[in-house]
Design a protein around this motif. Sequence first.
Motif, PDB file in Angstrom:
ATOM      1  N   GLY A 181       0.181   1.446  -3.618  1.00 20.88           N
ATOM      2  CA  GLY A 181      -1.239   1.627  -3.384  1.00 20.88           C
ATOM      3  C   GLY A 181      -1.670   3.012  -2.960  1.00 20.88           C
ATOM      4  N   TYR A 182      -2.756   3.017  -2.225  1.00 18.05           N
ATOM      5  CA  TYR A 182      -3.420   4.272  -1.875  1.00 18.05           C
ATOM      6  C   TYR A 182      -2.652   5.130  -0.881  1.00 18.05           C
ATOM      7  CZ  TYR A 182      -5.003   2.400   2.618  1.00 18.05           C
ATOM      8  OH  TYR A 182      -5.057   1.895   3.887  1.00 18.05           O
ATOM      9  N   ASP A 218       0.822  -1.208   0.000  1.00 18.08           N
ATOM     10  CA  ASP A 218       0.000   0.000   0.000  1.00 18.08           C
ATOM     11  C   ASP A 218       0.860   1.264   0.000  1.00 18.08           C
ATOM     12  OD1 ASP A 218      -2.357  -1.421  -0.032  1.00 18.08           O
ATOM     13  OD2 ASP A 218      -2.682  -1.279   2.136  1.00 18.08           O
TER      14      ASP A 218
END
Length: 79
Positions: free
Chosen positions: A49-50, A45
């Motif tokens: 990712g975000y 992440d």
Amino acid sequence: VTQRGYRVDDVQIPKWAVDAYEFVRLHRKALESRYISENLHEWIDLIFGYKQRGRAAIAAHNVFHPLTYEGEVDIDAIT
């Protein structure tokens, strides 16, 4: 020796590793551990990712100088 046949002879192994084989063995052991298996998604992440940008990145202390982010600098405009 690298995959291309180049000899790498200037690598310094940390004092806690007896030799290069021990260094690799301990890293493999760590990467294959239960802790890594249970937490690898957190790293993914952060990197892919975000949590790369925005509030999630700030909350995760995953922020860098703005010029290090892709697309923030027009490379072709640098003289």
